[in-house]
Design a protein around this motif. Sequence first.
Motif, PDB file in Angstrom:
ATOM      1  N   TYR A  14       0.864  -1.170   0.000  1.00  0.00           N
ATOM      2  CA  TYR A  14       0.000   0.000   0.000  1.00  0.00           C
ATOM      3  C   TYR A  14       0.906   1.226   0.000  1.00  0.00           C
ATOM      4  O   TYR A  14       1.676   1.434   0.943  1.00  0.00           O
ATOM      5  N   GLU A  15       0.836   2.031  -1.022  1.00  0.00           N
ATOM      6  CA  GLU A  15       1.706   3.203  -1.122  1.00  0.00           C
ATOM      7  C   GLU A  15       1.502   4.161   0.052  1.00  0.00           C
ATOM      8  O   GLU A  15       2.435   4.810   0.489  1.00  0.00           O
ATOM      9  N   ARG A  16       0.309   4.234   0.588  1.00  0.00           N
ATOM     10  CA  ARG A  16       0.060   5.139   1.711  1.00  0.00           C
ATOM     11  C   ARG A  16       0.903   4.766   2.923  1.00  0.00           C
ATOM     12  O   ARG A  16       1.197   5.603   3.776  1.00  0.00           O
ATOM     13  N   SER A  17       1.304   3.512   3.013  1.00  0.00           N
ATOM     14  CA  SER A  17       2.106   3.084   4.161  1.00  0.00           C
ATOM     15  C   SER A  17       3.414   3.862   4.241  1.00  0.00           C
ATOM     16  O   SER A  17       3.896   4.165   5.336  1.00  0.00           O
ATOM     17  N   LEU A  18       3.981   4.227   3.102  1.00  0.00           N
ATOM     18  CA  LEU A  18       5.238   4.984   3.111  1.00  0.00           C
ATOM     19  C   LEU A  18       5.041   6.367   3.717  1.00  0.00           C
ATOM     20  O   LEU A  18       5.892   6.852   4.469  1.00  0.00           O
ATOM     21  N   ALA A  19       3.920   6.999   3.421  1.00  0.00           N
ATOM     22  CA  ALA A  19       3.631   8.317   3.998  1.00  0.00           C
ATOM     23  C   ALA A  19       3.486   8.220   5.513  1.00  0.00           C
ATOM     24  O   ALA A  19       3.953   9.094   6.250  1.00  0.00           O
ATOM     25  N   LEU A  20       2.861   7.160   5.993  1.00  0.00           N
ATOM     26  CA  LEU A  20       2.709   6.978   7.437  1.00  0.00           C
ATOM     27  C   LEU A  20       4.065   6.777   8.106  1.00  0.00           C
ATOM     28  O   LEU A  20       4.338   7.349   9.167  1.00  0.00           O
ATOM     29  N   ILE A  21       4.927   5.973   7.491  1.00  0.00           N
ATOM     30  CA  ILE A  21       6.264   5.757   8.041  1.00  0.00           C
ATOM     31  C   ILE A  21       7.034   7.069   8.055  1.00  0.00           C
ATOM     32  O   ILE A  21       7.714   7.390   9.037  1.00  0.00           O
ATOM     33  N   ASP A  22       6.927   7.848   6.972  1.00  0.00           N
ATOM     34  CA  ASP A  22       7.594   9.158   6.920  1.00  0.00           C
ATOM     35  C   ASP A  22       7.127  10.080   8.043  1.00  0.00           C
ATOM     36  O   ASP A  22       7.879  10.933   8.502  1.00  0.00           O
ATOM     37  N   GLN A  23       5.875   9.916   8.480  1.00  0.00           N
ATOM     38  CA  GLN A  23       5.331  10.731   9.563  1.00  0.00           C
ATOM     39  C   GLN A  23       5.737  10.202  10.938  1.00  0.00           C
ATOM     40  O   GLN A  23       5.373  10.770  11.959  1.00  0.00           O
ATOM     41  N   GLY A  24       6.484   9.090  10.965  1.00  0.00           N
ATOM     42  CA  GLY A  24       6.919   8.523  12.236  1.00  0.00           C
ATOM     43  C   GLY A  24       5.926   7.567  12.862  1.00  0.00           C
ATOM     44  O   GLY A  24       6.076   7.174  14.022  1.00  0.00           O
ATOM     45  N   ILE A  25       4.921   7.177  12.114  1.00  0.00           N
ATOM     46  CA  ILE A  25       3.911   6.258  12.632  1.00  0.00           C
ATOM     47  C   ILE A  25       4.423   4.832  12.440  1.00  0.00           C
ATOM     48  O   ILE A  25       4.621   4.379  11.312  1.00  0.00           O
ATOM     49  N   THR A  26       4.667   4.154  13.547  1.00  0.00           N
ATOM     50  CA  THR A  26       5.166   2.779  13.512  1.00  0.00           C
ATOM     51  C   THR A  26       4.398   1.952  14.532  1.00  0.00           C
ATOM     52  O   THR A  26       3.545   2.467  15.249  1.00  0.00           O
ATOM     53  N   THR A  27       4.741   0.699  14.633  1.00  0.00           N
ATOM     54  CA  THR A  27       4.123  -0.177  15.624  1.00  0.00           C
ATOM     55  C   THR A  27       5.052  -0.315  16.823  1.00  0.00           C
ATOM     56  O   THR A  27       6.208   0.118  16.784  1.00  0.00           O
ATOM     57  N   GLY A  28       4.576  -0.975  17.854  1.00  0.00           N
ATOM     58  CA  GLY A  28       5.368  -1.183  19.052  1.00  0.00           C
ATOM     59  C   GLY A  28       6.537  -2.129  18.869  1.00  0.00           C
ATOM     60  O   GLY A  28       7.446  -2.153  19.695  1.00  0.00           O
ATOM     61  N   VAL A  29       6.526  -2.908  17.787  1.00  0.00           N
ATOM     62  CA  VAL A  29       7.615  -3.874  17.580  1.00  0.00           C
ATOM     63  C   VAL A  29       8.483  -3.555  16.366  1.00  0.00           C
ATOM     64  O   VAL A  29       9.378  -4.317  16.027  1.00  0.00           O
ATOM     65  N   THR A  30       8.230  -2.440  15.711  1.00  0.00           N
ATOM     66  CA  THR A  30       9.002  -2.091  14.523  1.00  0.00           C
ATOM     67  C   THR A  30      10.498  -2.019  14.833  1.00  0.00           C
ATOM     68  O   THR A  30      11.318  -2.605  14.128  1.00  0.00           O
ATOM     69  N   GLU A  31      10.850  -1.320  15.887  1.00  0.00           N
ATOM     70  CA  GLU A  31      12.273  -1.154  16.212  1.00  0.00           C
ATOM     71  C   GLU A  31      12.917  -2.460  16.659  1.00  0.00           C
ATOM     72  O   GLU A  31      14.055  -2.753  16.302  1.00  0.00           O
ATOM     73  N   SER A  32      12.199  -3.284  17.414  1.00  0.00           N
ATOM     74  CA  SER A  32      12.778  -4.568  17.826  1.00  0.00           C
ATOM     75  C   SER A  32      12.956  -5.484  16.614  1.00  0.00           C
ATOM     76  O   SER A  32      13.928  -6.257  16.551  1.00  0.00           O
ATOM     77  N   SER A  33      12.069  -5.400  15.636  1.00  0.00           N
ATOM     78  CA  SER A  33      12.237  -6.173  14.403  1.00  0.00           C
ATOM     79  C   SER A  33      13.499  -5.738  13.672  1.00  0.00           C
ATOM     80  O   SER A  33      14.256  -6.563  13.152  1.00  0.00           O
ATOM     81  N   ARG A  34      13.742  -4.450  13.654  1.00  0.00           N
ATOM     82  CA  ARG A  34      14.951  -3.922  13.012  1.00  0.00           C
ATOM     83  C   ARG A  34      16.208  -4.459  13.716  1.00  0.00           C
ATOM     84  O   ARG A  34      17.142  -4.915  13.087  1.00  0.00           O
ATOM     85  N   LYS A  35      16.206  -4.425  15.043  1.00  0.00           N
ATOM     86  CA  LYS A  35      17.362  -4.884  15.802  1.00  0.00           C
ATOM     87  C   LYS A  35      17.597  -6.384  15.632  1.00  0.00           C
ATOM     88  O   LYS A  35      18.736  -6.836  15.533  1.00  0.00           O
ATOM     89  N   MET A  36      16.516  -7.171  15.580  1.00  0.00           N
ATOM     90  CA  MET A  36      16.650  -8.626  15.454  1.00  0.00           C
ATOM     91  C   MET A  36      17.263  -9.029  14.119  1.00  0.00           C
ATOM     92  O   MET A  36      17.906 -10.073  14.020  1.00  0.00           O
ATOM     93  N   SER A  37      17.083  -8.237  13.087  1.00  0.00           N
ATOM     94  CA  SER A  37      17.587  -8.594  11.764  1.00  0.00           C
ATOM     95  C   SER A  37      18.953  -7.986  11.462  1.00  0.00           C
ATOM     96  O   SER A  37      19.510  -8.228  10.393  1.00  0.00           O
ATOM     97  N   ALA A  38      19.495  -7.230  12.392  1.00  0.00           N
ATOM     98  CA  ALA A  38      20.793  -6.575  12.171  1.00  0.00           C
ATOM     99  C   ALA A  38      21.850  -7.615  11.817  1.00  0.00           C
ATOM    100  O   ALA A  38      21.949  -8.663  12.438  1.00  0.00           O
TER     101      ALA A  38
END
Length: 106
Positions: A14-38
Amino acid sequence: RGGIRLRYASIPRYERSLALIDQGITTGVTESSRKMSAGELSFSGGLTTAQEGLFFDPQTSGGLLISVSADKGPSLVSALHAKGVVSAALVGEVFASDRPRLEVVS
């Protein structure tokens, strides 16, 4: 062992998802997902921060990923389209690797 290379441009989203991410709208596990895949996930080809962020959003894990031999991919996608699965797409490839890897290219 092996790796998976995904082509960002081929992944249905969904292209709108990129606009939401740009606005800083994320989920509670977005950052932990990023760290787990490092160390096991890499991006190349000039993707934006929002485009990369899409891969850490747990809401994107609802799709079905099917792996078939490269010669059967196009006919599988055609058959799925014929059955009404309009978002079916060839999104990447499997490659040999000495360790598990996930690559996302533009």
